[in-house]
Structure formats: structure tokens, C-alpha cells
Design a protein around this motif. Structure first.
Motif, PDB file in Angstrom:
ATOM      1  N   GLY A  93       0.825  -1.207   0.000  1.00 38.51           N
ATOM      2  CA  GLY A  93       0.000   0.000   0.000  1.00 38.51           C
ATOM      3  C   GLY A  93       0.858   1.256   0.000  1.00 38.51           C
ATOM      4  N   GLY A  94       1.902   1.243   0.819  1.00 37.52           N
ATOM      5  CA  GLY A  94       2.822   2.380   0.834  1.00 37.52           C
ATOM      6  C   GLY A  94       3.513   2.554  -0.504  1.00 37.52           C
ATOM      7  N   THR A  95       3.869   1.444  -1.128  1.00 43.26           N
ATOM      8  CA  THR A  95       4.521   1.507  -2.442  1.00 43.26           C
ATOM      9  C   THR A  95       3.581   2.085  -3.489  1.00 43.26           C
ATOM     10  OG1 THR A  95       5.943  -0.365  -1.907  1.00 43.26           O
ATOM     11  CG2 THR A  95       5.615   0.103  -4.243  1.00 43.26           C
ATOM     12  N   VAL A  96       2.331   1.640  -3.463  1.00 45.51           N
ATOM     13  CA  VAL A  96       1.348   2.159  -4.425  1.00 45.51           C
ATOM     14  C   VAL A  96       1.138   3.651  -4.209  1.00 45.51           C
ATOM     15  CG1 VAL A  96      -1.103   2.122  -5.033  1.00 45.51           C
ATOM     16  CG2 VAL A  96       0.185  -0.030  -4.864  1.00 45.51           C
ATOM     17  N   TRP A  97       0.999   4.056  -2.952  1.00 46.31           N
ATOM     18  CA  TRP A  97       0.798   5.476  -2.671  1.00 46.31           C
ATOM     19  C   TRP A  97       1.966   6.294  -3.218  1.00 46.31           C
ATOM     20  CZ3 TRP A  97      -3.852   6.851  -0.665  1.00 46.31           C
ATOM     21  CH2 TRP A  97      -4.048   8.214  -0.455  1.00 46.31           C
ATOM     22  N   GLU A  98       3.159   5.825  -2.898  1.00 43.38           N
ATOM     23  CA  GLU A  98       4.381   6.503  -3.363  1.00 43.38           C
ATOM     24  C   GLU A  98       4.402   6.564  -4.891  1.00 43.38           C
ATOM     25  OE1 GLU A  98       6.954   7.493  -1.322  1.00 43.38           O
ATOM     26  OE2 GLU A  98       8.574   7.834  -2.758  1.00 43.38           O
ATOM     27  N   ALA A  99       4.152   5.415  -5.528  1.00 36.04           N
ATOM     28  CA  ALA A  99       4.292   5.322  -6.987  1.00 36.04           C
ATOM     29  C   ALA A  99       3.248   6.170  -7.704  1.00 36.04           C
ATOM     30  CB  ALA A  99       4.195   3.867  -7.429  1.00 36.04           C
ATOM     31  N   LEU A 100       1.980   5.962  -7.369  1.00 32.00           N
ATOM     32  CA  LEU A 100       0.906   6.601  -8.141  1.00 32.00           C
ATOM     33  C   LEU A 100       0.698   8.059  -7.783  1.00 32.00           C
ATOM     34  CD1 LEU A 100      -1.927   3.956  -8.515  1.00 32.00           C
ATOM     35  CD2 LEU A 100       0.184   4.272  -9.801  1.00 32.00           C
ATOM     36  N   PHE A 101       0.780   8.382  -6.495  1.00 33.51           N
ATOM     37  CA  PHE A 101       0.383   9.741  -6.091  1.00 33.51           C
ATOM     38  C   PHE A 101       1.600  10.632  -5.833  1.00 33.51           C
ATOM     39  CE2 PHE A 101      -3.183   6.907  -4.680  1.00 33.51           C
ATOM     40  CZ  PHE A 101      -3.936   7.148  -5.819  1.00 33.51           C
ATOM     41  N   THR A 102       2.514  10.185  -4.948  1.00 31.23           N
ATOM     42  CA  THR A 102       3.666  11.045  -4.649  1.00 31.23           C
ATOM     43  C   THR A 102       4.544  11.238  -5.874  1.00 31.23           C
ATOM     44  OG1 THR A 102       3.641  10.106  -2.431  1.00 31.23           O
ATOM     45  CG2 THR A 102       5.584  11.389  -3.040  1.00 31.23           C
ATOM     46  N   ARG A 103       4.790  10.178  -6.616  1.00 28.49           N
ATOM     47  CA  ARG A 103       5.745  10.272  -7.719  1.00 28.49           C
ATOM     48  C   ARG A 103       5.057  10.609  -9.051  1.00 28.49           C
ATOM     49  NH1 ARG A 103      10.513   7.639  -6.645  1.00 28.49           N
ATOM     50  NH2 ARG A 103      11.320   8.748  -8.465  1.00 28.49           N
ATOM     51  N   PHE A 137      11.936   2.596  -5.306  1.00 31.20           N
ATOM     52  CA  PHE A 137      12.380   1.547  -4.401  1.00 31.20           C
ATOM     53  C   PHE A 137      11.723   1.824  -3.055  1.00 31.20           C
ATOM     54  CE2 PHE A 137      15.356  -0.340  -1.328  1.00 31.20           C
ATOM     55  CZ  PHE A 137      15.364  -1.629  -1.813  1.00 31.20           C
ATOM     56  N   THR A 138      11.335   0.740  -2.386  1.00 30.69           N
ATOM     57  CA  THR A 138      10.600   0.833  -1.127  1.00 30.69           C
ATOM     58  C   THR A 138      11.188   1.865  -0.173  1.00 30.69           C
ATOM     59  OG1 THR A 138      10.124  -1.496  -1.356  1.00 30.69           O
ATOM     60  CG2 THR A 138       9.817  -0.536   0.825  1.00 30.69           C
ATOM     61  N   ALA A 173      21.072  12.605  -5.445  1.00 29.45           N
ATOM     62  CA  ALA A 173      20.508  12.415  -4.111  1.00 29.45           C
ATOM     63  C   ALA A 173      19.278  11.513  -4.190  1.00 29.45           C
ATOM     64  CB  ALA A 173      20.115  13.763  -3.514  1.00 29.45           C
ATOM     65  N   GLN A 174      18.855  10.977  -3.034  1.00 29.09           N
ATOM     66  CA  GLN A 174      17.576  10.271  -2.968  1.00 29.09           C
ATOM     67  C   GLN A 174      16.468  11.172  -3.514  1.00 29.09           C
ATOM     68  OE1 GLN A 174      15.849   7.426  -2.004  1.00 29.09           O
ATOM     69  NE2 GLN A 174      17.804   6.345  -2.106  1.00 29.09           N
ATOM     70  N   LEU A 175      15.583  10.592  -4.324  1.00 29.47           N
ATOM     71  CA  LEU A 175      14.487  11.330  -4.955  1.00 29.47           C
ATOM     72  C   LEU A 175      14.985  12.414  -5.907  1.00 29.47           C
ATOM     73  CD1 LEU A 175      11.966  11.540  -1.979  1.00 29.47           C
ATOM     74  CD2 LEU A 175      11.721  10.209  -4.073  1.00 29.47           C
ATOM     75  N   GLY A 176      16.205  12.237  -6.398  1.00 34.39           N
ATOM     76  CA  GLY A 176      16.756  13.194  -7.358  1.00 34.39           C
ATOM     77  C   GLY A 176      16.105  13.055  -8.719  1.00 34.39           C
ATOM     78  N   ARG A 177      16.247  14.096  -9.523  1.00 40.57           N
ATOM     79  CA  ARG A 177      15.636  14.124 -10.849  1.00 40.57           C
ATOM     80  C   ARG A 177      16.678  14.399 -11.906  1.00 40.57           C
ATOM     81  NH1 ARG A 177      14.325  17.185  -6.484  1.00 40.57           N
ATOM     82  NH2 ARG A 177      13.502  19.007  -7.587  1.00 40.57           N
ATOM     83  N   ALA A 191      19.162   3.552 -10.787  1.00 42.04           N
ATOM     84  CA  ALA A 191      18.138   4.595 -10.616  1.00 42.04           C
ATOM     85  C   ALA A 191      17.116   4.229  -9.537  1.00 42.04           C
ATOM     86  CB  ALA A 191      17.417   4.858 -11.937  1.00 42.04           C
ATOM     87  N   TRP A 192      16.810   2.921  -9.405  1.00 41.72           N
ATOM     88  CA  TRP A 192      15.805   2.502  -8.421  1.00 41.72           C
ATOM     89  C   TRP A 192      16.264   2.798  -6.996  1.00 41.72           C
ATOM     90  CZ3 TRP A 192      15.944   0.111 -13.152  1.00 41.72           C
ATOM     91  CH2 TRP A 192      14.732  -0.096 -13.797  1.00 41.72           C
ATOM     92  N   GLY A 193      17.509   2.436  -6.699  1.00 39.27           N
ATOM     93  CA  GLY A 193      18.015   2.627  -5.339  1.00 39.27           C
ATOM     94  C   GLY A 193      17.987   4.086  -4.910  1.00 39.27           C
ATOM     95  N   ARG A 194      18.082   5.004  -5.878  1.00 38.59           N
ATOM     96  CA  ARG A 194      18.038   6.440  -5.558  1.00 38.59           C
ATOM     97  C   ARG A 194      16.610   6.983  -5.593  1.00 38.59           C
ATOM     98  NH1 ARG A 194      23.550   8.562  -5.019  1.00 38.59           N
ATOM     99  NH2 ARG A 194      24.693   6.597  -4.976  1.00 38.59           N
TER     100      ARG A 194
END
Lengths: 327, 327
Positions: free
Chosen positions: A128-138, A263-264, B232-236, B252-255
């Protein structure tokens, strides 16, 4: 307490069920009787040694807890003994959830959604946290947009379909034909059988060539390369599957595409958002198979098998909750 | 009117200087006496035939206009004859700017920043829009963040450094040592000589391993693959250079990195934002070399030559403005 631990990295047979001392609760921490946990691809990656540098052995691993607070340390204000809680243990930061008891900082713990069994809650916290991060935050998926979810019958996919529908998106979903009815029941508008149909062709046919705004990749393979062919201008691809195979992304520029690699990450802030969706009936995790604590090696073997026929998540029932337990 | 036109796709010698009828102004359009235009990589891509499907021949190409309104069609309210204007002609939508006159819908035209000569304004319209799109609309660069600009002495790069500084970011910039003082004068905090220094090592040294929040790639090569090592983490990562060579993005995933692929889009909305920065003294385009209209083939040859030693943009002076003209 009993726990499944990892004395060495390796296959599912690397796990060992053994007796550990119940952990002591410190200041700002809660001691939780773990009623259920669940299995994620991250779990077998850790078990194989993909993150060996970050996981000192022997290790108790596992990334989902649903359970009941047994004791609290000094200074804890948000929780008291008897509270039902859910969370993802600190990632790469200490013991995991494959155990009868677990201690965590209260900062990462949430109140379990009342409408979920422990097995269901434990099946939702990490994905659920991954989905939230992927779809909404990112990816910033929003009302009126269109999304393609690859692997819609899987652990992340089946939550993603529901979350995308909840935000008002139109959902294309790939799955095997065997899972089509299940995926449709989650709310998918168009289900594509990846074994017999070409998703690029179907997306373009159904959108009159406009493409989708967001593609969620939970599968890997050539999805990153092919995505621009099914993507709208300014579309976003979100991938949760790391791929070392080089990708030819030449088509991405013409679409002004964005690729988000996920990544998680710790999910405390998202647990309450997920709980709101659950309370409103917009999201329900599906537990496709259940094992006891001692069955974790079998559960891992199941999850690693491609096309294993299991829908949603594999849950691990550590306490048999009866009515509140496995469904 | 005179114009440089393209009867066929090919090298710089494909261009031909010839006489055309001055275009007629229609409803909602302005007729502009073009005082200056400039050259962009998009221009030679079009000339080579990279977008042959979108460019019917013979074609007048070119993507920057700065000039003076000569006449307006019915219904035009924002402009009148004598107004100084700047804009990017409709991309893939009609004649370009390599001509003495140009007609455009008033919807894509802006009032030229008073502080810029026509040559300067024509050197900023397309690259300025690209920078705005890349750094702010797509990557969301903001106050307090850190950015690495590759190719900081170039057309897009030298505007990106100034825009990044204007938003309060800390700027790493790669350039040849020859251009170090120029890039520093634009506001770059750390200038890296790409011929002798490794940008990954320098970024990590200067940020104590934290990496930068944003990387702007105007160069190509292996920049996409290497970026995560400096991120950085969450870098673009934002890339304006399309690359067919497959990229291994496993890091790219790890960051939790995001990659934004940017292809030129219409920039009307951004012209006024750019004009504000110019008026406040936060942004000034640099015209490193100037040719007359007939010199466009030579200008193309210059721009296509790697390490041509030209800073900023190559401008094309169509009207000799005297004091307001070429510097």
C-alpha cells in the motif's frame, strides 16, 4: 519467542525456525505481538543476498506487521497495550516481522484499519505504501487521467487498480486471462490478457491513439522500452522492478515522458491515508493464500515462481485470530 | 522578402537563399519584420531530416523570432504595428524564422523584453522555454536544492545556470576549462572541467556523498547511466538530448530517481516568465557569434561541430539594428 531467521543468504531453505529472546521495549518504542505478516518480492531479494551489505546475519527479516501492542516504552503517547497496529518495520534498520514479537519506534506505527483482519492489514502495509508513493507522490495520478497497470492481479497491482479507481482514473490492467474476472472485480475498466493480446495495440485502439497518462510497471522485461508507444504526451512511467538490462528509451523524448524509479521507502505517513481508503470501502487487500509462521520457506518458493496463480498477497498467520483471522 | 529555405534535407549546403512572397496576415495574426533569429540543435535536426514526416518541403525553418510588428490581422488586440515582439514559431506547424518577415498567431507571441537587443531576445526564446520546462515544470527545481548542469557554456546550459541561480539553487556546472570563467560569471558555484575532472567524484566530494537533487543533461553520451551515482535520494534527471543507445538504469531505483525526457514544446506561457527574470537582471542570454541571414549555412556548420568554442548562442542578424543590434 519463535521466529524465522536467516543464518545465511540463499534459497527458501536458508530459513530456519528457531527460538529467540522476546525483544525488550525501549523509550519511544512499542512491543507488538505479531498476529500476521506477509511476503513481498523485497523479502526474497533480501533472502537471496541482493542487499547483503545492509543486512547483517543472522537476520530476522520481513516487512509487514499487523498485531496488538503488548507493552509500551517510556514517552510513548500514541499507543497503549491492547491497541491493534500495523506498520512496516524499519527497512534495513533492524529485525523484521517474521517473528511472534516485534519492537518498533512509535514513529513508524499506525492504528490498524478496523475493517481489516490482521492478515489483510499485514498484506497491505508495504504494498500500500509503495502504491501510494508510486501513483500519487511520484506520478501524480489524478482525476480524469488514464492508467495502465501491469500485473494487476499481483500484490502491488491489485492495490494499484483500486487506488487508481478511487482517485477517479480510467484503468487498463494486464493480467492472465485466468485472473480477468478478479481484476475486473477490483474496478479495472479494460482487462488485457498479456498472454494473447498486445497492450500497446489495445491502449491505442481504446484511446484513439492518445495513449495513457500513467503506466505502472510491476513486471519488468521490455516494459520500459515499450511504454512510450502507449503513453500520452507528458505521460509518466512508474517502475517498481529494477532491471539491469539496458533500455532503449529513444521514444521517451518525443512523448515528453517522465520515468519514476521507485524503491521501497518507509511508509508511516501513508498508513493513515490507506486506512482512510479502507474505511470508505475504496480499498481492500486480497489475501490469495495463507501459511503459518513455519510455512515461510514455502511461501517464498510460491512467490518466486512466475505465474504461480496466486491473486493478491500471500499472508502469514502467526496468531490464529479465529473470526478476525484468515479469511 | 529574402529567406533561407530548405528544398531538400541534408547538410548545411542544402540551404538556399532565395526570394519569397511576403506572407499575408490573417485574422488573429501578426506580421512581423524579423530583426533576428538564432540557431538551435533542433534546427540542424530538422535540416538533416530527423523529422521529415512533420516538415513538408520546400520549407523555411527556424525557431526563434525577435522583431517588430508590421501589421496585424482582424481581432488582434494585444499587439499593434511598431511593437517589439519575440516568440517561437509554431513548431512543426508552418514556416519558420529564417526570413525577413514572419506571420504568427498572436496567441504564441510575447512582448520582447525591453532590456534585450533583438539578437539577444532571439537567442533566448526557444532555449529559455526549454529551460523553464526542464527545470521548473518538469524537474520542479526549488530554493535550497542543488543542481548539476552539463554543458553549462552552451545555448541551453548558460541559461539553465542563470535560471537555477535565480531560484536559489546551488549550481555545479560542467564545461571545458576554456569556458570556466564564463560559466562562473553566469553564477555557477562549482565549475567542473569535463576534460580533466570526473563530475561524479567532484559532486560527491563537495556534497559529502549526498549528491545533487537535479541533473540537467544537454550533452548525452553516458550521462543518463552515470547520473544516479551523483544523485541524491528522490533526485531528478532532465534530459533534452535524445539518445538511441540503450541505457543501463539499474542504479536509478536505489536512488528513487526520476528521469524527465524533454522535447521542445510551444513556449508562449513561458515567455513572460522569462521576461520577468530579464527585467530583474536575473537572466541575460549570451550571443557568442553572429551571422547575417545568408550566413545560416555557416552557422549550422559551426553549431554541429563539437567543442566549437562558441559560448551561449549563435545569433542571426537579419536587420542591422545599430545600437540595438549585434553586440
Amino acid at each position: 519467542m519463535q521466529a524465522i531467521s536467516l543464518p545465511r543468504f540463499g534459497g527458501p531453505d536458508a530459513f530456519s525456525l528457531s527460538e529467540f529472546e522476546t525483544p525488550a521495549v525501549g523509550a519511544g518504542e512499542v512491543l507488538v505481538r505479531v498476529h500476521a505478516t506477509s511476503i513481498n518480492p523485497l523479502d526474497y531479494q533480501v533472502r537471496r543476498g541482493d542487499y547483503a551489505d545492509l543486512v547483517p546475519l543472522p537476520a530476522i527479516t520481513g516487512h509487514d506487521v499487523s498485531g496488538v501492542v503488548e507493552a509500551v516504552g517510556s514517552g510513548v503517547t500514541a499507543f497503549k497495550p491492547g491497541d491493534a497496529v500495523w506498520y512496516t518495520p524499519q527497512i534495513f534498520g533492524g529485525p523484521g516481522s517474521y517473528a511472534e514479537y516485534h519492537v518498533a519506534s512509535e514513529a513508524i506505527v499506525g492504528h490498524k484499519p478496523a475493517g481489516l483482519t490482521h492478515l489483510e492489514a499485514a498484506s497491505l502495509s508495504l504494498v500500500g505504501g509503495t502504491v501510494w508513493e508510486a501513483l500519487f507522490t511520484r506520478a501524480g495520478l489524478r482525476l480524469g487521467e488514464t492508467i495502465l497497470v501491469h500485473g494487476a492481479a499481483g500484490g502491488v497491482g491489485h492495490v494499484a487498480v483500486q487506488a487508481a479507481k478511487a482517485t477517479g482514473a480510467f484503468v487498463f490492467a494486464t493480467a492472465s486471462g485466468y485472473d480477468a474476472d478478479f481484476v475486473r472485480s477490483l474496478g479495472a475498466d479494460v482487462v488485457i490478457d498479456y498472454r494473447t493480446e498486445d497492450y500497446v495495440a489495445i491502449v491505442n485502439r481504446e484511446t484513439d491513439g492518445a495513449g495513457v497518462d500513467v503506466i505502472l510497471d510491476t513486471i519488468g522485461g521490455d516494459t520500459l522500452e515499450r511504454s512510450p508507444h502507449a503513453l500520452a504526451q507528458l505521460g509518466r512511467v512508474v517502475s517498481i522492478v529494477d532491471i539491469a538490462q539496458p533500455q532503449n528509451l529513444i521514444e521517451a523524448w518525443g512523448r515528453n515522458a517522465s520515468y519514476h524509479f521507485v524503491f521501497t521507502r518507509q511508509n508511516r505517513g501513508k498508513l493513515d491515508e490507506l486506512a482512510t481508503l479502507v474505511a470508505r470501502g475504496q480499498l481492500k487487500p486480497h489475501v490469495g493464500k495463507v501459511y503459518p509462521l513455519a510455512g515461510i520457506p514455502d511461501a517464498h518458493a510460491d512467490l518466486e515462481r512466475p505465474r504461480n496463480g496466486i491473486r493478491g498477497k500471500i499472508g502469514i498467520a502467526i496468531v490464529d485470530d479465529g473470526a478476525a483471522g484468515p479469511r
